[in-house]
Scaffold this motif. Structure first.
Motif, mmCIF file in Angstrom:
data_model
loop_
_atom_site.group_PDB
_atom_site.id
_atom_site.type_symbol
_atom_site.label_atom_id
_atom_site.label_comp_id
_atom_site.label_asym_id
_atom_site.label_seq_id
_atom_site.Cartn_x
_atom_site.Cartn_y
_atom_site.Cartn_z
ATOM 1 N N ALA A 319 -5.996 -8.015 10.169
ATOM 2 C CA ALA A 319 -5.514 -7.111 11.220
ATOM 3 C C ALA A 319 -4.099 -7.463 11.662
ATOM 4 O O ALA A 319 -3.270 -6.586 11.908
ATOM 5 C CB ALA A 319 -6.471 -7.166 12.412
ATOM 6 N N ARG A 320 -3.810 -8.751 11.755
ATOM 7 C CA ARG A 320 -2.521 -9.191 12.290
ATOM 8 C C ARG A 320 -1.395 -9.071 11.273
ATOM 9 O O ARG A 320 -0.253 -8.805 11.625
ATOM 10 C CB ARG A 320 -2.628 -10.642 12.771
ATOM 11 C CG ARG A 320 -1.363 -11.163 13.446
ATOM 12 C CD ARG A 320 -1.555 -12.576 13.961
ATOM 13 N NE ARG A 320 -2.654 -12.664 14.913
ATOM 14 C CZ ARG A 320 -3.021 -13.796 15.536
ATOM 15 N NH1 ARG A 320 -2.383 -14.914 15.263
ATOM 16 N NH2 ARG A 320 -4.020 -13.795 16.383
ATOM 17 N N TYR A 321 -1.724 -9.299 10.011
ATOM 18 C CA TYR A 321 -0.679 -9.325 8.990
ATOM 19 C C TYR A 321 -0.851 -8.248 7.915
ATOM 20 O O TYR A 321 0.041 -7.426 7.705
ATOM 21 C CB TYR A 321 -0.643 -10.708 8.314
ATOM 22 C CG TYR A 321 -0.309 -11.837 9.254
ATOM 23 C CD1 TYR A 321 0.989 -12.012 9.731
ATOM 24 C CD2 TYR A 321 -1.286 -12.736 9.669
ATOM 25 C CE1 TYR A 321 1.307 -13.045 10.597
ATOM 26 C CE2 TYR A 321 -0.983 -13.776 10.536
ATOM 27 C CZ TYR A 321 0.315 -13.930 10.998
ATOM 28 O OH TYR A 321 0.618 -14.941 11.850
ATOM 29 N N ALA A 322 -1.992 -8.257 7.201
ATOM 30 C CA ALA A 322 -2.114 -7.410 6.018
ATOM 31 C C ALA A 322 -2.025 -5.927 6.357
ATOM 32 O O ALA A 322 -1.337 -5.164 5.660
ATOM 33 C CB ALA A 322 -3.422 -7.719 5.289
ATOM 34 N N GLY A 323 -2.733 -5.492 7.405
ATOM 35 C CA GLY A 323 -2.649 -4.087 7.800
ATOM 36 C C GLY A 323 -1.233 -3.672 8.151
ATOM 37 O O GLY A 323 -0.707 -2.674 7.625
ATOM 38 N N PRO A 324 -0.553 -4.421 9.041
ATOM 39 C CA PRO A 324 0.843 -4.085 9.336
ATOM 40 C C PRO A 324 1.766 -4.176 8.127
ATOM 41 O O PRO A 324 2.715 -3.400 8.018
ATOM 42 C CB PRO A 324 1.213 -5.130 10.408
ATOM 43 C CG PRO A 324 -0.078 -5.438 11.093
ATOM 44 C CD PRO A 324 -1.112 -5.392 10.002
ATOM 45 N N VAL A 325 1.518 -5.112 7.201
ATOM 46 C CA VAL A 325 2.320 -5.185 5.984
ATOM 47 C C VAL A 325 2.178 -3.886 5.187
ATOM 48 O O VAL A 325 3.163 -3.335 4.679
ATOM 49 C CB VAL A 325 1.907 -6.396 5.120
ATOM 50 C CG1 VAL A 325 2.458 -6.256 3.696
ATOM 51 C CG2 VAL A 325 2.414 -7.687 5.737
ATOM 52 N N ARG A 326 0.924 -3.402 5.054
ATOM 53 C CA ARG A 326 0.703 -2.150 4.326
ATOM 54 C C ARG A 326 1.515 -1.019 4.945
ATOM 55 O O ARG A 326 2.183 -0.245 4.229
ATOM 56 C CB ARG A 326 -0.784 -1.784 4.334
ATOM 57 C CG ARG A 326 -1.084 -0.478 3.608
ATOM 58 C CD ARG A 326 -2.499 -0.009 3.883
ATOM 59 N NE ARG A 326 -2.724 0.278 5.281
ATOM 60 C CZ ARG A 326 -2.280 1.373 5.909
ATOM 61 N NH1 ARG A 326 -1.579 2.288 5.257
ATOM 62 N NH2 ARG A 326 -2.532 1.565 7.199
ATOM 63 N N GLY A 335 -3.196 -3.892 -1.991
ATOM 64 C CA GLY A 335 -4.012 -4.934 -2.578
ATOM 65 C C GLY A 335 -3.739 -6.261 -1.896
ATOM 66 O O GLY A 335 -2.579 -6.601 -1.622
ATOM 67 N N VAL A 336 -4.794 -6.999 -1.599
ATOM 68 C CA VAL A 336 -4.625 -8.350 -1.058
ATOM 69 C C VAL A 336 -5.308 -9.337 -1.996
ATOM 70 O O VAL A 336 -6.471 -9.181 -2.350
ATOM 71 C CB VAL A 336 -5.190 -8.493 0.375
ATOM 72 C CG1 VAL A 336 -4.267 -7.847 1.377
ATOM 73 C CG2 VAL A 336 -6.585 -7.915 0.498
#
Length: 701
Positions: A319-326, A335-336
């Motif tokens: 939630a803190r990183y991957a979603g905002p990165v997308r 993809g993670v």
């Protein structure tokens, strides 16, 4: 988790929401006709809207694998407008159309005499059409409105089991249940009900005749609230069967009374395939490179850059990183490459409930897992890691057990039709390593091959292991890993020592490749000529010093000295030999006892430099090696099937002038890496037939 969202206004949502809903488990929806946010003034505006619900919206949902149904009615708010009373004459013909599963929303907004009349008229229509009824309870004076609703329903003679009274809360649920009707609850971010209150009601009243919806509309709402409620139920101790009853079987039982509910898979829909051109989206998918047979090189970023090692922490970092990165990278789906430490991998392997929590979190943020990093066993963000990252070795049972747990977890998380990959260490650090250790490692990989073969037979999912050569390890270079694997794949090896190249291949870390001063095309050719495949490419760039004797060169590279990770250094001599040093301080000559490398030829340092970053002179990055390696892999057999994982785990130990200041800057940096990779390794490569050679500087600000 399978979900039928029984009340959601998809007219107000985007196609991205459909994608996220499908990923979260939504396979069918019911969209009630409702107020569109401003007054309508003619019957024609209603019939156009009804036609849209039963035509365009069904088509739009089907593009994303979701069955769309509707309920038709003159809504309570607009029942007060005398100009619209003629809409009632149009409703009966729409109730006969395909996809209509109820009359609704009907009921009260302000509890006026006009609303009484329209409500009663539409209950009669439901009786005549033998359809269920979806009832809207008023936002104001909800308890009195519910009592009045139930009185009118009783007077209509409709059986209570054909009535769903919606938008309930703690004040009126008991009234509805006592009346024998179905109880509906809308879960919102700020208003109506939330997940925790819903769980409390389910604990008090049970799961029978209880229906949960997201009711997502024009305001602040969330089309994934049904899935989030399911996760909250699991966290509170409800079983998977309880969740299935509330989110699937209950709405199916209610709307199934219409005889019009269609729940079989959408014909022609393929999970992961792009929608037809009729739908639009400005964002982009997570990958863009297609091979000669139409296969796609999937792009991801590795989450070992983040320190979390337990399930709550991993979900939080999504939630803190991957979603905002997308979002920052402008991708529909990202993809993670998950790093699952051993303790978490074993927990997920043993708990379907925990895997469901992780799957739902991934879906919520439109993330996809097709690759895992199982190189670090744990503690990858300790104050000092160094040589500890190579333990346990492949001579120890714990390493095999860890990778097998990861494989089973990945098989459960994989999208349909997508093979999985897991990168692992190259046996061990070079010393101590004995012949007995080598024999144990051989047997471990043979066991691994057999287990992965059985996993595919049982699940239909292919998972491959990618051995990642690294400077200083037993398998230091690509040449080393090819020789070790290829020698153990032949029929002369007994079954308990034979490695299957269908399930075990190579991870090409392009930083490690550059540090070894290997030729990228030649390295890939060695792999394929040996009958092996590149399973995964870790997109990374090393630090390079072309002239170590240049003024300021040693000081410049010395700024990258830090105490957490090992930063191996290699120097290329004039005769083509490669001199080795196990860590950057040693290469620089940190003591009289260790004078360091001579510095007469160029250095390459195992320090993963952000892909889009161009170090200040006299330093450079080996991004050209990365481009050449990806181009060579894509031209090789099975090359387009290789996974491309951006792995810059060193963000937290960069020199102060490039160290990200907080989460937002880290998100911005990772997103910039992904944009650079997509543009330089995939899109331009497709256009030119080779990896682009444009400098990363200036490609993205």
């Amino acid at each position: 988790m399978r979900i039928l969202d029984p009340h959601i206004h998809m007219t107000s949502r985007t196609t991205d929401d459909y994608e996220a809903m499908y990923a979260a488990g939504v396979r069918a929806v019911v969209e009630p006709a409702f107020w569109l946010g401003q007054p309508r003034t003619s019957v024609g505006s209603f019939t156009d809207y009804f036609d849209s619900l039963l035509g365009w919206e069904r088509f739009r949902a089907a593009q994303f694998g979701i069955r769309h149904h509707a309920t038709i009615a003159l809504n309570p708010k607009e029942a007060n407008d005398p100009r619209l009373r003629e809409v009632l004459a149009e409703v009966p013909r729409y109730l006969l159309k395909d996809g209509v599963v109820a009359v609704g929303e009907v009921g009260y907004d302000s509890m006026t005499p006009e609303e009484d009349e329209v409500f009663a008229a539409q209950l009669q229509m439901a009786h005549d059409a033998e359809l269920p009824v979806l009832v809207h309870t008023p936002h104001r004076d909800k308890l009195a409105g519910t009592r009045r609703t139930l009185d009118v329903v009783r007077e209509s003679g409709l059986p209570p089991e054909r009535v769903l009274v919606d938008h309930l809360n703690e004040t009126n649920v008991e009234l509805v249940r006592d009346a024998g009707a179905w109880a509906g609850f809308s879960i919102y971010p700020d208003t109506k009900m939330d997940e925790d209150r819903m769980v409390a009601l389910l604990k008090e009243y049970g799961t029978e005749r209880m229906i949960v919806n997201s009711a997502a509309d024009w305001g602040r709402s969330d089309p994934l609230k049904t899935a989030k409620t399911g996760r909250a139920m699991l966290a509170a101790g409800f079983t998977d069967d309880d969740v299935d009853q509330v989110l699937w079987r209950n709405p199916v039982a209610f709307y199934g009374q219409s005889g019009n509910l269609v729940l079989d898979p959408v014909p022609g829909f393929t999970e992961g395939a792009p929608p037809t051109p009729a739908s639009s989206s400005r964002a982009r998918p997570c990958s863009a490179a297609r091979g000669p047979e139409g296969t796609t090189m999937l792009l991801s970023y590795c989450t070992n850059v983040h320190p979390s090692e337990d399930l709550d922490g991993v979900i939080d970092q999504l939630a803190r990183y991957a979603g905002p990165v997308r979002e920052a990278a402008g991708l529909d789906t990202l993809g993670v490459g998950l790093w699952l430490p051993a303790e978490l991998a074993h927990r997920l392997d043993s708990s379907a409930e925990d895997r469901e929590r992780l799957r739902a979190a991934l879906a919520e943020h439109r993330l996809q897992v097709h690759t895992l990093n199982a190189f670090p066993y744990g503690g990858f963000h300790r104050e000092v890691v160094k040589l500890a990252v190579y333990s346990p070795t492949w001579a120890e049972r714990a390493r095999l057990d860890y990778v097998l747990a990861c494989a089973r977890v990945l098989a459960d998380l994989l999208p349909d039709g997508v093979p999985g990959s897991i990168s692992t260490l190259p046996l061990a650090w070079r010393a101590p390593w004995t012949r007995a250790d080598d024999d144990e490692a051989t047997k471990a990989f043979a066991t691994l091959s057999a287990e992965l073969r059985e996993l595919e037979r049982r699940t239909g999912r292919t998972v491959r292991i990618a051995v990642e050569p690294e400077p200083g390890c037993v398998l230091d270079t690509v040449e080393d890993v090819v020789a070790w694997l290829a020698a153990r794949t032949g029929p002369e090896w007994p079954e308990d020592r034979r490695i299957d190249p269908e399930y075990v291949g190579v991870c090409l870390d392009t930083c490690h490749l550059a540090v070894s001063f290997a030729d990228p095309a030649g390295a890939v050719r060695r792999i394929t000529d040996a009958g092996l495949r590149v399973v995964k490419v870790q997109a990374s760039a090393a630090l390079e010093v072309a002239d170590v004797s240049a003024p300021g060169a040693r000081d410049a590279v010395g700024r990258f000295v830090e105490k957490r990770y090992l930063h191996q250094v290699r120097e290329l001599t004039a005769t083509g030999d490669v001199l080795a040093s196990d860590d950057l301080p040693v290469a620089l000559g940190d003591t009289e006892r260790r004078p360091g490398l001579p510095g007469e030829g160029p250095w390459r340092v195992h320090f993963h430099v952000p892909l889009h970053h161009e170090p200040a002179p006299p330093l450079t990055a080996t991004t050209q090696v990365l481009r050449d390696a990806v181009a060579a892999v894509r031209a090789a057999p099975h090359g387009a099937e290789a996974h491309l994982d951006v792995e810059t785990y060193t963000w937290s130990v960069l020199p102060p002038d490039v160290l990200p200041d907080g989460a937002d800057e880290l998100v911005t940096g990772i997103a910039a890496e992904l944009r650079w990779a997509r543009e330089n390794l995939l899109i331009r490569a497709d256009a030119t037939g080779t990896a682009a050679a444009t400098s990363p500087e200036g490609t993205y600000a």
